[in-house]
Design a protein around this motif. Sequence first.
Motif, PDB file in Angstrom:
ATOM      1  N   ALA A 136       0.696  -1.120   0.099  1.00  0.00           N
ATOM      2  CA  ALA A 136      -0.054  -0.064   0.162  1.00  0.00           C
ATOM      3  C   ALA A 136       0.837   1.394  -0.045  1.00  0.00           C
ATOM      4  CB  ALA A 136      -0.997  -0.104   1.258  1.00  0.00           C
ATOM      5  N   LEU A 137       2.067   1.311   0.738  1.00  0.00           N
ATOM      6  CA  LEU A 137       2.785   2.227   0.836  1.00  0.00           C
ATOM      7  C   LEU A 137       3.434   2.585  -0.590  1.00  0.00           C
ATOM      8  CD1 LEU A 137       4.375   4.582   2.297  1.00  0.00           C
ATOM      9  CD2 LEU A 137       6.022   2.725   2.919  1.00  0.00           C
ATOM     10  N   ILE A 138       3.721   1.564  -1.152  1.00  0.00           N
ATOM     11  CA  ILE A 138       4.340   1.772  -2.477  1.00  0.00           C
ATOM     12  C   ILE A 138       3.501   2.251  -3.650  1.00  0.00           C
ATOM     13  CG2 ILE A 138       5.476   0.430  -4.610  1.00  0.00           C
ATOM     14  CD1 ILE A 138       6.565  -1.647  -2.496  1.00  0.00           C
ATOM     15  N   ILE A 139       2.285   1.708  -3.402  1.00  0.00           N
ATOM     16  CA  ILE A 139       1.251   2.251  -4.452  1.00  0.00           C
ATOM     17  C   ILE A 139       0.923   3.729  -4.506  1.00  0.00           C
ATOM     18  CG2 ILE A 139      -1.256   2.032  -5.273  1.00  0.00           C
ATOM     19  CD1 ILE A 139      -0.895  -0.930  -4.853  1.00  0.00           C
ATOM     20  N   ASP A 140       0.845   4.066  -3.061  1.00  0.00           N
ATOM     21  CA  ASP A 140       0.537   5.700  -2.632  1.00  0.00           C
ATOM     22  C   ASP A 140       1.652   6.418  -3.079  1.00  0.00           C
ATOM     23  OD1 ASP A 140      -1.992   5.325  -1.542  1.00  0.00           O
ATOM     24  OD2 ASP A 140      -1.131   4.655   0.475  1.00  0.00           O
ATOM     25  N   TRP A 141       2.877   5.937  -2.961  1.00  0.00           N
ATOM     26  CA  TRP A 141       3.863   6.912  -3.282  1.00  0.00           C
ATOM     27  C   TRP A 141       3.934   6.886  -4.780  1.00  0.00           C
ATOM     28  CZ3 TRP A 141       8.296   9.656  -2.037  1.00  0.00           C
ATOM     29  CH2 TRP A 141       8.409  10.141  -0.381  1.00  0.00           C
ATOM     30  N   MET A 142       3.746   5.614  -5.420  1.00  0.00           N
ATOM     31  CA  MET A 142       3.661   5.882  -6.876  1.00  0.00           C
ATOM     32  C   MET A 142       2.527   6.783  -7.374  1.00  0.00           C
ATOM     33  SD  MET A 142       4.222   1.693  -7.902  1.00  0.00           S
ATOM     34  CE  MET A 142       3.849   2.049  -9.698  1.00  0.00           C
ATOM     35  N   ILE A 143       1.364   6.591  -6.795  1.00  0.00           N
ATOM     36  CA  ILE A 143       0.187   7.802  -7.101  1.00  0.00           C
ATOM     37  C   ILE A 143       0.786   9.211  -6.866  1.00  0.00           C
ATOM     38  CG2 ILE A 143      -1.885   8.478  -6.780  1.00  0.00           C
ATOM     39  CD1 ILE A 143      -2.544   5.395  -6.061  1.00  0.00           C
ATOM     40  N   HIS A 144       1.435   9.521  -5.869  1.00  0.00           N
ATOM     41  CA  HIS A 144       1.691  10.886  -5.322  1.00  0.00           C
ATOM     42  C   HIS A 144       2.756  11.342  -6.520  1.00  0.00           C
ATOM     43  CE1 HIS A 144       0.594   9.711  -1.260  1.00  0.00           C
ATOM     44  NE2 HIS A 144      -0.743   9.882  -1.836  1.00  0.00           N
ATOM     45  N   VAL A 145       3.678  10.452  -6.739  1.00  0.00           N
ATOM     46  CA  VAL A 145       4.874  10.973  -7.610  1.00  0.00           C
ATOM     47  C   VAL A 145       4.301  10.896  -9.067  1.00  0.00           C
ATOM     48  CG1 VAL A 145       7.097  10.234  -8.613  1.00  0.00           C
ATOM     49  CG2 VAL A 145       6.722   9.917  -6.185  1.00  0.00           C
ATOM     50  N   GLY A 146       3.605  10.046  -9.483  1.00  0.00           N
ATOM     51  CA  GLY A 146       3.008  10.133 -10.709  1.00  0.00           C
ATOM     52  C   GLY A 146       2.286  11.462 -10.965  1.00  0.00           C
ATOM     53  N   CYS A 147       1.399  11.971 -10.003  1.00  0.00           N
ATOM     54  CA  CYS A 147       0.439  13.068  -9.945  1.00  0.00           C
ATOM     55  C   CYS A 147       1.497  14.336 -10.151  1.00  0.00           C
ATOM     56  CB  CYS A 147      -0.435  13.271  -8.782  1.00  0.00           C
ATOM     57  SG  CYS A 147      -1.690  12.036  -8.759  1.00  0.00           S
ATOM     58  N   GLY A 148       2.547  14.334  -9.368  1.00  0.00           N
ATOM     59  CA  GLY A 148       3.540  15.304  -9.409  1.00  0.00           C
ATOM     60  C   GLY A 148       4.241  15.633 -10.557  1.00  0.00           C
ATOM     61  N   VAL A 149       4.715  14.541 -10.923  1.00  0.00           N
ATOM     62  CA  VAL A 149       5.637  14.542 -12.381  1.00  0.00           C
ATOM     63  C   VAL A 149       4.591  14.825 -13.740  1.00  0.00           C
ATOM     64  CG1 VAL A 149       6.941  13.094 -14.189  1.00  0.00           C
ATOM     65  CG2 VAL A 149       7.286  12.926 -11.590  1.00  0.00           C
ATOM     66  N   GLY A 150       3.575  14.140 -13.500  1.00  0.00           N
ATOM     67  CA  GLY A 150       2.420  14.550 -14.475  1.00  0.00           C
ATOM     68  C   GLY A 150       1.850  15.817 -14.727  1.00  0.00           C
ATOM     69  N   ALA A 151       1.736  16.334 -13.758  1.00  0.00           N
ATOM     70  CA  ALA A 151       1.182  17.859 -13.476  1.00  0.00           C
ATOM     71  C   ALA A 151       2.117  18.622 -13.838  1.00  0.00           C
ATOM     72  CB  ALA A 151       0.608  18.009 -12.054  1.00  0.00           C
ATOM     73  N   ALA A 152       3.290  18.477 -13.564  1.00  0.00           N
ATOM     74  CA  ALA A 152       4.684  19.287 -13.934  1.00  0.00           C
ATOM     75  C   ALA A 152       4.690  19.226 -15.354  1.00  0.00           C
ATOM     76  CB  ALA A 152       5.818  18.934 -12.989  1.00  0.00           C
ATOM     77  N   ILE A 153       4.662  18.181 -16.017  1.00  0.00           N
ATOM     78  CA  ILE A 153       4.669  18.060 -17.366  1.00  0.00           C
ATOM     79  C   ILE A 153       3.897  18.915 -18.095  1.00  0.00           C
ATOM     80  CG2 ILE A 153       4.813  16.535 -19.518  1.00  0.00           C
ATOM     81  CD1 ILE A 153       6.240  14.481 -17.632  1.00  0.00           C
ATOM     82  N   ALA A 154       2.513  18.745 -17.485  1.00  0.00           N
ATOM     83  CA  ALA A 154       1.263  19.284 -17.949  1.00  0.00           C
ATOM     84  C   ALA A 154       1.606  20.980 -18.112  1.00  0.00           C
ATOM     85  CB  ALA A 154       0.102  18.863 -17.503  1.00  0.00           C
ATOM     86  N   VAL A 155       2.115  21.357 -16.934  1.00  0.00           N
ATOM     87  CA  VAL A 155       1.997  23.028 -17.083  1.00  0.00           C
ATOM     88  C   VAL A 155       3.622  23.315 -17.634  1.00  0.00           C
ATOM     89  CG1 VAL A 155       0.641  23.027 -15.184  1.00  0.00           C
ATOM     90  CG2 VAL A 155       2.987  22.926 -14.609  1.00  0.00           C
ATOM     91  N   SER A 156       4.172  22.554 -18.244  1.00  0.00           N
ATOM     92  CA  SER A 156       5.761  22.910 -18.720  1.00  0.00           C
ATOM     93  C   SER A 156       5.538  22.811 -20.198  1.00  0.00           C
ATOM     94  CB  SER A 156       6.697  22.035 -18.097  1.00  0.00           C
ATOM     95  OG  SER A 156       6.752  22.165 -16.674  1.00  0.00           O
ATOM     96  N   PRO A 157       5.611  24.069 -20.961  1.00  0.00           N
ATOM     97  CA  PRO A 157       5.384  23.833 -22.470  1.00  0.00           C
ATOM     98  C   PRO A 157       6.751  23.592 -23.077  1.00  0.00           C
ATOM     99  CG  PRO A 157       5.374  26.164 -21.664  1.00  0.00           C
ATOM    100  CD  PRO A 157       5.397  25.138 -20.440  1.00  0.00           C
ATOM    101  N   GLU A 158       7.749  23.598 -22.344  1.00  0.00           N
ATOM    102  CA  GLU A 158       9.054  23.477 -22.562  1.00  0.00           C
ATOM    103  C   GLU A 158       9.271  21.970 -22.682  1.00  0.00           C
ATOM    104  OE1 GLU A 158      11.820  26.229 -21.138  1.00  0.00           O
ATOM    105  OE2 GLU A 158      10.688  27.814 -22.180  1.00  0.00           O
ATOM    106  N   PHE A 159       8.539  21.047 -22.166  1.00  0.00           N
ATOM    107  CA  PHE A 159       8.943  19.693 -21.842  1.00  0.00           C
ATOM    108  C   PHE A 159       9.484  18.930 -23.262  1.00  0.00           C
ATOM    109  CE2 PHE A 159       7.530  15.351 -21.884  1.00  0.00           C
ATOM    110  CZ  PHE A 159       8.390  14.516 -21.194  1.00  0.00           C
ATOM    111  N   SER A 160      10.473  18.200 -23.279  1.00  0.00           N
ATOM    112  CA  SER A 160      11.223  17.580 -24.248  1.00  0.00           C
ATOM    113  C   SER A 160      10.899  16.135 -24.117  1.00  0.00           C
ATOM    114  CB  SER A 160      12.520  17.727 -24.458  1.00  0.00           C
ATOM    115  OG  SER A 160      13.138  17.261 -25.490  1.00  0.00           O
ATOM    116  N   PRO A 161      10.241  15.397 -24.971  1.00  0.00           N
ATOM    117  CA  PRO A 161      10.101  13.889 -24.763  1.00  0.00           C
ATOM    118  C   PRO A 161      11.275  13.400 -25.395  1.00  0.00           C
ATOM    119  CG  PRO A 161       8.084  14.751 -25.781  1.00  0.00           C
ATOM    120  CD  PRO A 161       9.174  15.766 -25.720  1.00  0.00           C
ATOM    121  N   GLU A 162      11.976  13.800 -26.342  1.00  0.00           N
ATOM    122  CA  GLU A 162      13.231  13.305 -26.829  1.00  0.00           C
ATOM    123  C   GLU A 162      14.385  13.368 -25.692  1.00  0.00           C
ATOM    124  OE1 GLU A 162      11.517  15.836 -28.100  1.00  0.00           O
ATOM    125  OE2 GLU A 162      10.799  14.842 -30.057  1.00  0.00           O
TER     126      GLU A 162
END
Length: 357
Positions: free
Chosen positions: A225-251
């Motif tokens: 449960a701790l691992i899943i909660d951390w994955m959700i929180h980290v995923g939300c943080g990284v995903g939201a940061a990518i969404a608001v960053s127009p200069e994000f480079s997938p390459e």
Amino acid sequence: MRKGSTVRWLLFLIGLGCLPLTVFLIDIQPRVTSKNLEKLVSLGINLSAATMTVGLILGGVLLWINRRRRKALKRYPWSSWPVNYIGTGRYEWVQLLDQNRQPVSTLILSTWPKDIGKLVNHNTSEIWFAGDPMRYGVISRPGGGDLRYAYRSSSRTPPQLTFRTNDPSDQPDRSTPPPPEYQLTRERGQISMKPVGDSHEQSKRHGGKDDNRYPSPRMLRRVLALIIDWMIHVGCGVGAAIAVSPEFSPEAAARHDWQHLGVNPVVAVGFFLAASAIDRIIIQSIFHTTIGKALFGLVVIRPQDGKYPSFGRLLAVWLFDVYLPLAILGNGAGPDRIGDYFLPAVRRRDVLRGSAT
């Protein structure tokens, strides 16, 4: 109880409001072309982040203490206690005495340095107390007046050399202090004196490894449960940061070129903290479980009584977890009862079984 409530809420709300402001300033900083404006935005980020940290931590702690006061006043009636006062100049204690002037418990007062000795002092022989003498409560002068939060502390104990009483004949023998034989116990709304040994099983920490009141195995469930909660929180943080960053480079991400990724790590940390707070405070205060714990049938309980923690308790635990890495790196001070900030997770069916019996 209303004294200072506006300041507490204002401090907490200002800190909470600085969270989106900090994220917004961090987001627009790369797009600023003027050097002077860039310096101004950088200064705003530092001020907003500092205000957010101070406001959330200090305001949250003050609100939590006030909530404990209200809870003590609602749960326990006022009662008159004879006391001994103990003060060192930085801390002060009151020693609650029974009818025979024998010590029952010693509580440290939550007092600002400038208020030491104003509510109670060496001339105080009696106070009003509402709470559990063996844990925490609220004290006041006889007849009412200012309030102080008082609690048992295992790390801060009163020095014996500054012990004073109003009557010299009441000075106890400090050479060999006897262990307490009785303590006040609350059962079915009634407070009575009982031997210490009779309440050992009831005072046992709920949710521990050797607690047979929650027999279902849960170690593996808690880890997953701790691992899943951390994955959700980290995923939300990284995903939201990518969404608001127009200069994000997938390459750059594919090449593991983190310097040219185009995502501000501070923004990701901010969204990570926001996702963690929503999951661990708001969702857990309503459903008594996080998303990860819910998948494995776990709920959190209070270690002292096995009940579900309140919103204020969850907020205090979350703030402590945010503060803990900073305290470890900076060798900062921690709370007196650190075990109260690690809530045990148990199977929901064990809690329902216990409430049914």
